[in-house]
Design a protein around this motif. Structure first.
Motif, PDB file in Angstrom:
ATOM      1  N   ASP A   9       0.836  -1.204   0.000  1.00 43.24           N
ATOM      2  CA  ASP A   9       0.000   0.000   0.000  1.00 43.24           C
ATOM      3  C   ASP A   9       0.874   1.260   0.000  1.00 43.24           C
ATOM      4  OD1 ASP A   9      -2.334  -1.469  -0.060  1.00 43.24           O
ATOM      5  OD2 ASP A   9      -2.645  -1.381   2.109  1.00 43.24           O
ATOM      6  N   LEU A  10       1.977   1.205   0.750  1.00 43.12           N
ATOM      7  CA  LEU A  10       2.893   2.349   0.771  1.00 43.12           C
ATOM      8  C   LEU A  10       3.406   2.653  -0.632  1.00 43.12           C
ATOM      9  CD1 LEU A  10       4.691   4.483   2.177  1.00 43.12           C
ATOM     10  CD2 LEU A  10       6.393   2.661   2.498  1.00 43.12           C
ATOM     11  N   ALA A  11       3.861   1.643  -1.349  1.00 43.71           N
ATOM     12  CA  ALA A  11       4.400   1.842  -2.698  1.00 43.71           C
ATOM     13  C   ALA A  11       3.319   2.370  -3.647  1.00 43.71           C
ATOM     14  CB  ALA A  11       5.001   0.546  -3.229  1.00 43.71           C
ATOM     15  N   LYS A  12       2.107   1.839  -3.533  1.00 42.87           N
ATOM     16  CA  LYS A  12       0.996   2.320  -4.375  1.00 42.87           C
ATOM     17  C   LYS A  12       0.700   3.794  -4.088  1.00 42.87           C
ATOM     18  CE  LYS A  12      -1.338  -2.141  -4.557  1.00 42.87           C
ATOM     19  NZ  LYS A  12      -2.544  -2.881  -4.104  1.00 42.87           N
ATOM     20  N   ASN A  13       0.678   4.148  -2.806  1.00 41.15           N
ATOM     21  CA  ASN A  13       0.430   5.546  -2.437  1.00 41.15           C
ATOM     22  C   ASN A  13       1.534   6.459  -2.941  1.00 41.15           C
ATOM     23  OD1 ASN A  13      -2.012   5.068  -1.158  1.00 41.15           O
ATOM     24  ND2 ASN A  13      -1.069   4.731   0.830  1.00 41.15           N
ATOM     25  N   GLN A  14       2.772   5.983  -2.867  1.00 42.09           N
ATOM     26  CA  GLN A  14       3.889   6.787  -3.359  1.00 42.09           C
ATOM     27  C   GLN A  14       3.783   6.996  -4.869  1.00 42.09           C
ATOM     28  OE1 GLN A  14       6.905   4.283  -1.589  1.00 42.09           O
ATOM     29  NE2 GLN A  14       7.419   5.881  -0.082  1.00 42.09           N
ATOM     30  N   LEU A  15       3.386   5.959  -5.608  1.00 46.84           N
ATOM     31  CA  LEU A  15       3.178   6.118  -7.052  1.00 46.84           C
ATOM     32  C   LEU A  15       2.087   7.151  -7.328  1.00 46.84           C
ATOM     33  CD1 LEU A  15       3.324   2.534  -8.618  1.00 46.84           C
ATOM     34  CD2 LEU A  15       4.989   4.386  -8.851  1.00 46.84           C
ATOM     35  N   LYS A  16       1.009   7.081  -6.563  1.00 50.20           N
ATOM     36  CA  LYS A  16      -0.075   8.053  -6.738  1.00 50.20           C
ATOM     37  C   LYS A  16       0.419   9.475  -6.455  1.00 50.20           C
ATOM     38  CE  LYS A  16      -4.674   9.360  -5.142  1.00 50.20           C
ATOM     39  NZ  LYS A  16      -4.360  10.755  -5.307  1.00 50.20           N
ATOM     40  N   ASN A  17       1.207   9.627  -5.393  1.00 50.80           N
ATOM     41  CA  ASN A  17       1.743  10.949  -5.058  1.00 50.80           C
ATOM     42  C   ASN A  17       2.688  11.467  -6.140  1.00 50.80           C
ATOM     43  OD1 ASN A  17       0.291  10.953  -2.678  1.00 50.80           O
ATOM     44  ND2 ASN A  17       2.003  10.238  -1.436  1.00 50.80           N
ATOM     45  N   ILE A  18       3.493  10.586  -6.684  1.00 55.14           N
ATOM     46  CA  ILE A  18       4.393  10.975  -7.780  1.00 55.14           C
ATOM     47  C   ILE A  18       3.576  11.429  -8.978  1.00 55.14           C
ATOM     48  CG2 ILE A  18       6.075  10.105  -9.459  1.00 55.14           C
ATOM     49  CD1 ILE A  18       7.062   8.216  -7.154  1.00 55.14           C
ATOM     50  N   TYR A  19       2.543  10.647  -9.302  1.00 55.65           N
ATOM     51  CA  TYR A  19       1.676  11.008 -10.428  1.00 55.65           C
ATOM     52  C   TYR A  19       1.005  12.365 -10.183  1.00 55.65           C
ATOM     53  CZ  TYR A  19      -1.948  10.996 -13.922  1.00 55.65           C
ATOM     54  OH  TYR A  19      -2.748  11.368 -14.969  1.00 55.65           O
ATOM     55  N   ASP A  20       0.442  12.536  -9.002  1.00 56.58           N
ATOM     56  CA  ASP A  20      -0.240  13.788  -8.681  1.00 56.58           C
ATOM     57  C   ASP A  20       0.715  14.979  -8.764  1.00 56.58           C
ATOM     58  OD1 ASP A  20      -2.561  12.349  -8.262  1.00 56.58           O
ATOM     59  OD2 ASP A  20      -2.435  12.439  -6.063  1.00 56.58           O
ATOM     60  N   TYR A  21       1.910  14.816  -8.236  1.00 52.13           N
ATOM     61  CA  TYR A  21       2.888  15.904  -8.249  1.00 52.13           C
ATOM     62  C   TYR A  21       3.265  16.297  -9.675  1.00 52.13           C
ATOM     63  CZ  TYR A  21       7.252  18.444  -7.755  1.00 52.13           C
ATOM     64  OH  TYR A  21       8.224  19.397  -7.864  1.00 52.13           O
ATOM     65  N   TYR A  22       3.622  15.314 -10.488  1.00 49.68           N
ATOM     66  CA  TYR A  22       4.044  15.649 -11.850  1.00 49.68           C
ATOM     67  C   TYR A  22       2.881  16.105 -12.724  1.00 49.68           C
ATOM     68  CZ  TYR A  22       8.851  14.444 -11.055  1.00 49.68           C
ATOM     69  OH  TYR A  22      10.134  14.455 -10.585  1.00 49.68           O
ATOM     70  N   SER A  23       1.678  15.665 -12.421  1.00 49.43           N
ATOM     71  CA  SER A  23       0.505  16.182 -13.129  1.00 49.43           C
ATOM     72  C   SER A  23       0.329  17.662 -12.843  1.00 49.43           C
ATOM     73  CB  SER A  23      -0.764  15.439 -12.698  1.00 49.43           C
ATOM     74  OG  SER A  23      -0.754  14.140 -13.172  1.00 49.43           O
ATOM     75  N   TYR A  24       0.613  18.042 -11.602  1.00 49.08           N
ATOM     76  CA  TYR A  24       0.452  19.437 -11.186  1.00 49.08           C
ATOM     77  C   TYR A  24       1.570  20.332 -11.727  1.00 49.08           C
ATOM     78  CZ  TYR A  24      -0.031  23.499  -8.156  1.00 49.08           C
ATOM     79  OH  TYR A  24      -0.156  24.781  -7.675  1.00 49.08           O
ATOM     80  N   VAL A  25       2.820  19.896 -11.575  1.00 54.48           N
ATOM     81  CA  VAL A  25       3.938  20.769 -11.957  1.00 54.48           C
ATOM     82  C   VAL A  25       4.316  20.659 -13.431  1.00 54.48           C
ATOM     83  CG1 VAL A  25       4.908  20.788  -9.636  1.00 54.48           C
ATOM     84  CG2 VAL A  25       5.764  19.138 -11.300  1.00 54.48           C
TER      85      VAL A  25
END
Length: 107
Positions: A9-25
């Motif tokens: 779950d940690l790795a999945k959440n980290q992937l989601k956070n990476i996706y969200d960050y790069y989608s934003y910036v």
């Protein structure tokens, strides 16, 4: 060879956070490209589960943690029988001591 790759779950959440960050910036296209690159890199474990180097910073754990590198990220994993378990996608721009802190949360 391993038969399966599992993401914590940690790795999945980290992937989601990476996706969200790069989608934003940057953009959704760039975010998707990076996530695909990370996931595709993990696929190598199906044929060669010991492709990654041993992560010395996590040598205190009973599992033999290894890592693969994609851009600024370390994909931390360990082998459990015929399963490769991806424990974390760690941003190497962080303090390396945080790597162990992240894993303690998931254990």
């Amino acid at each position: 060879m391993v038969e399966q790759i599992e993401w914590t779950d940690l790795a999945k959440n980290q992937l989601k956070n990476i996706y969200d960050y790069y989608s934003y910036v940057a953009s959704g296209r760039i975010a998707k490209k990076l996530i695909n690159k990370i996931v595709e890199r993990v696929d190598i474990l199906m044929l060669n589960p010991y492709a990654g180097r041993i992560e010395d910073l996590l040598s205190d754990y009973t599992e033999e943690y290894r890592y693969l590198v994609v851009d600024k990220y370390k994909i931390i994993y360990w082998i459990n029988g015929n399963v490769a378990v991806v424990s974390s996608v760690f941003d190497c721009r962080q303090n390396p001591k945080r790597m162990s802190e992240h894993l303690k949360i998931t254990l």
